[in-house]
Scaffold this active site. Sequence first.
Site, PDB file in Angstrom:
ATOM      1  N   ASP A  46       0.856  -1.209   0.000  1.00  0.00           N
ATOM      2  CA  ASP A  46       0.000   0.000   0.000  1.00  0.00           C
ATOM      3  C   ASP A  46       0.885   1.251   0.000  1.00  0.00           C
ATOM      4  O   ASP A  46       0.661   2.199  -0.761  1.00  0.00           O
ATOM      5  CB  ASP A  46      -0.867   0.080   1.262  1.00  0.00           C
ATOM      6  CG  ASP A  46      -1.893  -1.035   1.400  1.00  0.00           C
ATOM      7  OD1 ASP A  46      -3.088  -0.738   1.386  1.00  0.00           O
ATOM      8  OD2 ASP A  46      -1.488  -2.205   1.526  1.00  0.00           O
ATOM      9  N   GLU A  69      -4.865   7.711   0.694  1.00  0.00           N
ATOM     10  CA  GLU A  69      -5.371   7.036   1.886  1.00  0.00           C
ATOM     11  C   GLU A  69      -4.266   6.875   2.937  1.00  0.00           C
ATOM     12  O   GLU A  69      -4.515   6.974   4.124  1.00  0.00           O
ATOM     13  CB  GLU A  69      -5.938   5.648   1.533  1.00  0.00           C
ATOM     14  CG  GLU A  69      -6.295   4.881   2.802  1.00  0.00           C
ATOM     15  CD  GLU A  69      -7.167   3.677   2.622  1.00  0.00           C
ATOM     16  OE1 GLU A  69      -7.367   3.234   1.493  1.00  0.00           O
ATOM     17  OE2 GLU A  69      -7.657   3.176   3.650  1.00  0.00           O
ATOM     18  N   ASP A 122      -6.115   5.876  -3.903  1.00  0.00           N
ATOM     19  CA  ASP A 122      -6.169   4.743  -2.979  1.00  0.00           C
ATOM     20  C   ASP A 122      -5.164   3.731  -3.535  1.00  0.00           C
ATOM     21  O   ASP A 122      -5.422   3.074  -4.542  1.00  0.00           O
ATOM     22  CB  ASP A 122      -7.573   4.137  -2.901  1.00  0.00           C
ATOM     23  CG  ASP A 122      -7.681   3.207  -1.699  1.00  0.00           C
ATOM     24  OD1 ASP A 122      -6.626   2.769  -1.199  1.00  0.00           O
ATOM     25  OD2 ASP A 122      -8.810   2.915  -1.263  1.00  0.00           O
ATOM     26  N   ILE A 124      -3.926   0.868  -2.567  1.00  0.00           N
ATOM     27  CA  ILE A 124      -4.524  -0.470  -2.698  1.00  0.00           C
ATOM     28  C   ILE A 124      -5.912  -0.372  -2.102  1.00  0.00           C
ATOM     29  O   ILE A 124      -6.090  -0.331  -0.881  1.00  0.00           O
ATOM     30  CB  ILE A 124      -3.727  -1.578  -1.959  1.00  0.00           C
ATOM     31  CG1 ILE A 124      -2.352  -1.769  -2.608  1.00  0.00           C
ATOM     32  CG2 ILE A 124      -4.507  -2.909  -2.010  1.00  0.00           C
ATOM     33  CD1 ILE A 124      -1.570  -2.972  -2.100  1.00  0.00           C
ATOM     34  N   ASP A 125      -6.896  -0.261  -2.960  1.00  0.00           N
ATOM     35  CA  ASP A 125      -8.269  -0.276  -2.480  1.00  0.00           C
ATOM     36  C   ASP A 125      -8.631  -1.745  -2.301  1.00  0.00           C
ATOM     37  O   ASP A 125      -8.421  -2.556  -3.203  1.00  0.00           O
ATOM     38  CB  ASP A 125      -9.169   0.393  -3.528  1.00  0.00           C
ATOM     39  CG  ASP A 125     -10.609   0.444  -3.068  1.00  0.00           C
ATOM     40  OD1 ASP A 125     -10.844   0.522  -1.850  1.00  0.00           O
ATOM     41  OD2 ASP A 125     -11.499   0.406  -3.939  1.00  0.00           O
ATOM     42  N   THR A 127      -7.511  -3.602   0.658  1.00  0.00           N
ATOM     43  CA  THR A 127      -6.292  -4.257   1.197  1.00  0.00           C
ATOM     44  C   THR A 127      -6.616  -5.648   1.742  1.00  0.00           C
ATOM     45  O   THR A 127      -5.803  -6.574   1.621  1.00  0.00           O
ATOM     46  CB  THR A 127      -5.653  -3.381   2.301  1.00  0.00           C
ATOM     47  OG1 THR A 127      -5.423  -2.088   1.749  1.00  0.00           O
ATOM     48  CG2 THR A 127      -4.330  -3.956   2.784  1.00  0.00           C
ATOM     49  N   HIS A 214     -18.095  -3.739   5.968  1.00  0.00           N
ATOM     50  CA  HIS A 214     -18.059  -2.572   5.071  1.00  0.00           C
ATOM     51  C   HIS A 214     -19.429  -2.244   4.487  1.00  0.00           C
ATOM     52  O   HIS A 214     -19.626  -1.160   3.956  1.00  0.00           O
ATOM     53  CB  HIS A 214     -17.087  -2.818   3.904  1.00  0.00           C
ATOM     54  CG  HIS A 214     -15.661  -2.874   4.331  1.00  0.00           C
ATOM     55  ND1 HIS A 214     -14.632  -3.026   3.446  1.00  0.00           N
ATOM     56  CD2 HIS A 214     -15.095  -2.795   5.563  1.00  0.00           C
ATOM     57  CE1 HIS A 214     -13.477  -3.042   4.107  1.00  0.00           C
ATOM     58  NE2 HIS A 214     -13.733  -2.906   5.388  1.00  0.00           N
ATOM     59  N   SER A 238     -13.187  -4.015  -3.181  1.00  0.00           N
ATOM     60  CA  SER A 238     -12.639  -2.809  -3.833  1.00  0.00           C
ATOM     61  C   SER A 238     -13.501  -2.245  -4.974  1.00  0.00           C
ATOM     62  O   SER A 238     -14.613  -2.713  -5.221  1.00  0.00           O
ATOM     63  CB  SER A 238     -11.230  -3.085  -4.375  1.00  0.00           C
ATOM     64  OG  SER A 238     -11.296  -3.791  -5.604  1.00  0.00           O
ATOM     65  N   ARG A 255     -24.146  -0.280  -1.731  1.00  0.00           N
ATOM     66  CA  ARG A 255     -23.195  -0.141  -0.619  1.00  0.00           C
ATOM     67  C   ARG A 255     -23.818   0.711   0.478  1.00  0.00           C
ATOM     68  O   ARG A 255     -23.707   1.940   0.468  1.00  0.00           O
ATOM     69  CB  ARG A 255     -21.903   0.515  -1.123  1.00  0.00           C
ATOM     70  CG  ARG A 255     -20.811   0.574  -0.055  1.00  0.00           C
ATOM     71  CD  ARG A 255     -19.602   1.355  -0.532  1.00  0.00           C
ATOM     72  NE  ARG A 255     -18.516   1.235   0.406  1.00  0.00           N
ATOM     73  CZ  ARG A 255     -17.564   0.306   0.315  1.00  0.00           C
ATOM     74  NH1 ARG A 255     -17.560  -0.546  -0.675  1.00  0.00           N
ATOM     75  NH2 ARG A 255     -16.614   0.248   1.227  1.00  0.00           N
ATOM     76  N   ASP A 268     -12.256   6.084  -2.317  1.00  0.00           N
ATOM     77  CA  ASP A 268     -12.920   4.796  -2.545  1.00  0.00           C
ATOM     78  C   ASP A 268     -13.965   4.871  -3.660  1.00  0.00           C
ATOM     79  O   ASP A 268     -14.556   3.850  -4.021  1.00  0.00           O
ATOM     80  CB  ASP A 268     -13.612   4.316  -1.262  1.00  0.00           C
ATOM     81  CG  ASP A 268     -12.615   3.740  -0.258  1.00  0.00           C
ATOM     82  OD1 ASP A 268     -11.561   3.240  -0.693  1.00  0.00           O
ATOM     83  OD2 ASP A 268     -12.897   3.793   0.957  1.00  0.00           O
TER      84      ASP A 268
END
Length: 324
Positions: A46, A69, A122, A124-125, A127, A214, A238, A255, A268
């Site tokens: 990341d 991020e 981001d 690594i969206d 992770t 999430h 992601s 979401r 994101d």
Amino acid sequence: MIFEKELTVAISAVQKASRICKMVSESSSAISSVQKEDHSPVSIADLASQALITLALRDYYPGDPIVGEEEAKTIQQHEHFGNKVLDLIQKETPTLNLETLLEIMDYGSKSFDSNKRFWTVDPIDGTKGFLRGDQFAVALALLEQGQVVLGVLGCPNMAINSIESQNRGVLLYAVKGHGAFMMHLNGQNTQKVFVDSISKVTMARFCESVEINHASHDQHQKIADALGITASPCRMDSQVKYAALARGQASIYLRLPRKKDYREKIWDHAAGSIIVEEAGGKVTDFKGNPLQFNLGKNLENNIGILATNKHLHTQVLEAIAEVI
Ligand code: AMP
Ligand code: MG
């Protein structure tokens, strides 16, 4: 084309960062990761990914804030991390030292004006997906006056297409008003992408997060039931969900955060949302309002994210209003 140079620089930066992430995930040793203050994981990849993207952007656009991020304090709090990250970056940038690494991790993001021009990244969206060997994305977007004008998503574990499912690694990009495109991560085979044309909601497939914390899977299921959707949800980590929608593999992305006070982060959604919109889709919050990217690092005024192929948007919003 407007933003042509920015697009070239952004694509090249995301390709470079995606390569490093892929290399770390394929290495035989365990991926070094720690927990941040919010208990989410962060790995050496990341941090290396964000540093590489920042270095690439800074060379061409030194005046642009880069809101990422990750922060320098993660490296300061976990000393052993700094050298591991440097080892990774030095494969691409041999002269980088720890002092410069710390400086670029917070490049311009401490005080930025979200009504002016800035980048958000981001590195690594997803992770958690990355650490599991599942989907993740390297996400980069350019914003001007609160509007996303350019987005790039590197998706190293996304199949090139449904036929060549073992052949992985794609990159999607979009510039406002110019459509959305996909290519192999190495830059070959560029093609325009479009959302699907499903208008009968019972035929639709929706996607959602893998991580139960999430997003509220049970509320999503209630919405799907109200719409008469029978296909099981497609769970992916992601912004690869946005990529799937943009190339017509799913028609709806739901979401709804599990925690009422959670606010989505701009990095994101910035790249993913412009790619879906430019592919012909629509992205709003659960009330149908546009995402407001000019309120700092959070989407302060938006609760719940709904992305669709556009044809189904009103119908899904009606079901949301009925169920939630
Ligand atoms: P996904 O893989 O789609 O679930 O998205 C990954 C992103 O979820 C991460 O980059 C985080 O910024 C974000 N995230 C972390 N915690 C939460 C939470 N409690 N609710 C919603 N999103 C979260
Ligand atoms: Mg993320």
